[in-house]
Design an enzyme around this catalytic site. Structure first.
Site, short mmCIF file in Angstrom:
data_model
loop_
_atom_site.label_atom_id
_atom_site.label_comp_id
_atom_site.label_asym_id
_atom_site.label_seq_id
_atom_site.Cartn_x
_atom_site.Cartn_y
_atom_site.Cartn_z
N LYS A 184 -1.93 -15.01 -0.97
CA LYS A 184 -2.27 -13.86 -0.12
C LYS A 184 -2.77 -14.40 1.20
CE LYS A 184 -2.34 -9.34 -0.59
NZ LYS A 184 -1.46 -8.54 -1.47
P1 NAD Z 1 -1.37 0.56 4.21
O1 NAD Z 1 -2.07 -0.16 5.30
O2 NAD Z 1 0.02 1.06 4.42
O3 NAD Z 1 -2.26 1.81 3.73
C1 NAD Z 1 -3.60 1.66 3.34
C2 NAD Z 1 -4.22 3.03 3.25
O4 NAD Z 1 -5.55 2.91 2.72
C3 NAD Z 1 -4.36 3.73 4.60
O5 NAD Z 1 -4.14 5.12 4.43
C4 NAD Z 1 -5.81 3.45 4.97
O6 NAD Z 1 -6.35 4.41 5.89
C5 NAD Z 1 -6.48 3.54 3.61
N1 NAD Z 1 -7.76 2.86 3.55
C6 NAD Z 1 -8.09 1.66 4.08
N2 NAD Z 1 -9.37 1.40 3.86
C7 NAD Z 1 -9.86 2.46 3.15
C8 NAD Z 1 -11.12 2.77 2.62
N3 NAD Z 1 -12.18 1.98 2.80
N4 NAD Z 1 -11.26 3.94 1.93
C9 NAD Z 1 -10.21 4.77 1.77
N5 NAD Z 1 -8.99 4.52 2.25
C10 NAD Z 1 -8.82 3.37 2.94
O7 NAD Z 1 -1.44 -0.43 2.94
P2 NAD Z 1 -0.52 -0.39 1.64
O8 NAD Z 1 0.55 -1.38 1.82
O9 NAD Z 1 -0.23 1.01 1.27
O10 NAD Z 1 -1.52 -1.03 0.55
C11 NAD Z 1 -2.47 -0.24 -0.16
C12 NAD Z 1 -2.92 -1.00 -1.40
O11 NAD Z 1 -1.77 -1.29 -2.22
C13 NAD Z 1 -3.59 -2.36 -1.14
O12 NAD Z 1 -4.55 -2.60 -2.15
C14 NAD Z 1 -2.44 -3.33 -1.30
O13 NAD Z 1 -2.88 -4.64 -1.61
C15 NAD Z 1 -1.71 -2.68 -2.47
N6 NAD Z 1 -0.32 -3.08 -2.62
C16 NAD Z 1 0.57 -2.93 -1.60
C17 NAD Z 1 1.89 -3.30 -1.79
C18 NAD Z 1 2.93 -3.09 -0.73
O14 NAD Z 1 4.11 -3.32 -1.02
N7 NAD Z 1 2.59 -2.64 0.47
C19 NAD Z 1 2.28 -3.86 -3.01
C20 NAD Z 1 1.36 -3.97 -4.05
C21 NAD Z 1 0.06 -3.57 -3.83
#
Ligand code: NAD
Length: 440
Positions: free
Chosen positions: A130
């Site tokens: 990561k």
């Molecule tokens: P993103 O940046 O597209 O979206 C993140 C969302 O979470 C946004 O709406 C943001 O405003 C919100 N957020 C951030 N901090 C926050 C808080 N303190 N309280 C409430 N909401 C909050 O990111 P993403 O890619 O959707 O990733 C979200 C989660 O999914 C992360 O934990 C990431 O590691 C995990 N994830 C993502 C992927 C991927 O393919 N993008 C794959 C596996 C896991």
């Protein structure tokens, strides 16, 4: 002097340097402590050889960089970024890049370890990694974001490569950031290297289905959990924390299956409508205002309130450490499907288990993203591309089989799905380590 403004460049006016070994002030539960506790609980159950435990308790490689970025106003800011490679036992490492003010070394370590288990559980030939930069991408212009990305990609060159370590999007990064990253790496190599990152735009070697893959996987995991628990999926009431790539896609795909999306939130707050939110109108509102807050089709709720709303499914899809010992007793969902990495602390896990709340853990539920990233990497290496229907069919099979396999281990070993998933994953990585042996 700044070549564009003709003004003197000021030195590092922001942000005040933080000790990057210390947690940001708003972090209550250290994610690395969480990841280690989960790993040790699994290691104790399978009586892992002490040497293997010693190896897996530490990331193999850690890389921290401090680098300057020229801002649009001519000033220079120094940013701190990290890349942590947790394990290369199963192959080159894979894991996202996060741009967020909350990025710090222990968060990156934890996310790297969870990637190791996730890849092992899904039978992918990858170790876990990561990376991230402590920054607030919402306050940067597109040009500033591009310069930050290109400089970070250059700083990471000693660590990454299509056969070494392959980044992907995560919180605060997207396909455009991956395109800049791939282009920067390719410029240094002297030829295009699409396979150095995944989650790229389709035009430069991205994969059909990658954008929605994590959310699609979360939806499939939720549907399988509903079947196992006898909860009717169509008509189920769903609350989603986080309305980014994972949260918004999961909400849309669950709605397409007939679920009602009663609540969603982002970092600024949430909205709740027990009769179901109008997702198209919400998406238009978020596109216009860049936040969920203020959406007229529901009642305003805080993130803390959102997690405790009555619902069948709670999908945390934001960041780690959201369901903790402080709120677990008040969670009303029947089933939690972890779209985010590490949203539930080990103390909360114990409370949820005692209360009979079914938790589909992150390393299983959100694996769809890395599965389709793997498909993207394979397609890039072969320069031969598959259709979206093929991608989605393979993804669905892997998710359904993964949930069934973990559920069967959970039943036979009388443990939670999280412990079962970790047992399968840790056993697989330990076997690879033992068979490879210790070099030299
Ligand atoms: P993103 O940046 O597209 O979206 C993140 C969302 O979470 C946004 O709406 C943001 O405003 C919100 N957020 C951030 N901090 C926050 C808080 N303190 N309280 C409430 N909401 C909050 O990111 P993403 O890619 O959707 O990733 C979200 C989660 O999914 C992360 O934990 C990431 O590691 C995990 N994830 C993502 C992927 C991927 O393919 N993008 C794959 C596996 C896991």
């Amino acid at each position: 002097m700044d070549s564009r403004t003709g003004q003197p460049r000021s030195a590092a006016p922001t942000p005040s340097p933080r000790d990057e070994a210390a947690a940001p002030p708003f972090v209550h539960d250290d994610p690395w402590e969480m990841a280690l506790r989960q790993f040790r609980a699994a290691a104790d159950r399978i009586t892992l050889a002490p040497a293997v435990r010693d190896v897996l308790e530490r990331p193999e490689r850690e890389f921290t960089v401090h680098f300057p970025v020229a801002m649009d106003d001519g000033s220079i800011r120094v940013y701190t970024g990290h890349r942590v490679l947790h394990s290369t036992a199963l192959g080159p490492t894979k894991g996202g890049l996060r741009f967020s003010p909350q990025v710090w070394i222990n968060e990156v370590r934890a996310l790297g370890m969870w990637m190791t288990w996730k890849c092992a559980l899904a039978h992918l030939p990858y170790g876990g990694a990561k990376g991230g930069v402590a920054c607030d991408p919402g306050t940067l212009s597109a040009h500033e974001l591009e310069r930050l990305t290109r400089r970070f990609a250059t700083e990471l060159r000693p660590m990454i490569g299509a056969r070494v370590d392959i980044p992907a999007p995560d919180v605060g990064t997207n396909a455009q950031v991956m395109a800049w990253f791939m282009d920067t790496y390719s410029m240094h190599e002297g030829y295009s290297v699409p396979s150095v990152v995944t989650g790229k735009p389709l035009s430069i070697g991205g994969s059909a289905g990658r954008q929605d893959a994590t959310g699609r996987g979360v939806m499939i995991a939720a549907r399988e959990a509903a079947r196992m628990r006898g909860v009717p999926f169509a008509g189920a009431r769903v609350v989603v924390q986080g309305f980014g790539n994972v949260g918004a896609t999961t909400a849309a795909l669950m709605a397409a299956e007939g679920c009602g999306i009663a609540g969603v939130s982002d970092a600024f707050g949430g909205v709740y409508n027990p009769g179901g939110l109008d997702l198209d109108a919400l998406r238009r509102h978020v596109a216009a205002t860049r936040r969920v807050e203020g959406f007229p089709g529901g009642e305003a709720v805080t993130n803390a309130e959102l997690l405790e709303l009555p619902c069948d499914f709670l999908v945390p899809a934001a960041i780690e450490g959201q369901i903790t010992a402080r709120n677990a007793a008040r969670i009303k969902a029947q089933i939690i499907v972890e779209g985010a990495n590490g949203p539930t602390t080990p103390d909360a896990d114990a409370i949820l288990e005692e209360r009979g709340i079914f938790v589909v853990p992150d390393i299983l539920a959100n694996a769809g993203g890395v599965v389709v990233s793997y498909f993207e990497w394979v397609q890039d290496l072969q320069a031969y591309f598959w259709s979206e229907a093929e991608i989605n069919a393979h993804l669905t099979r892997i998710m359904v089989e993964g949930v069934a396999r973990v559920a069967s281990v959970a039943a036979s070993e009388r443990v939670s799905l999280r412990t079962a998933a970790l047992l399968v994953a840790v056993r697989r990585v330990a076997a690879a380590l033992e068979e490879r042996g210790i070099y030299p």
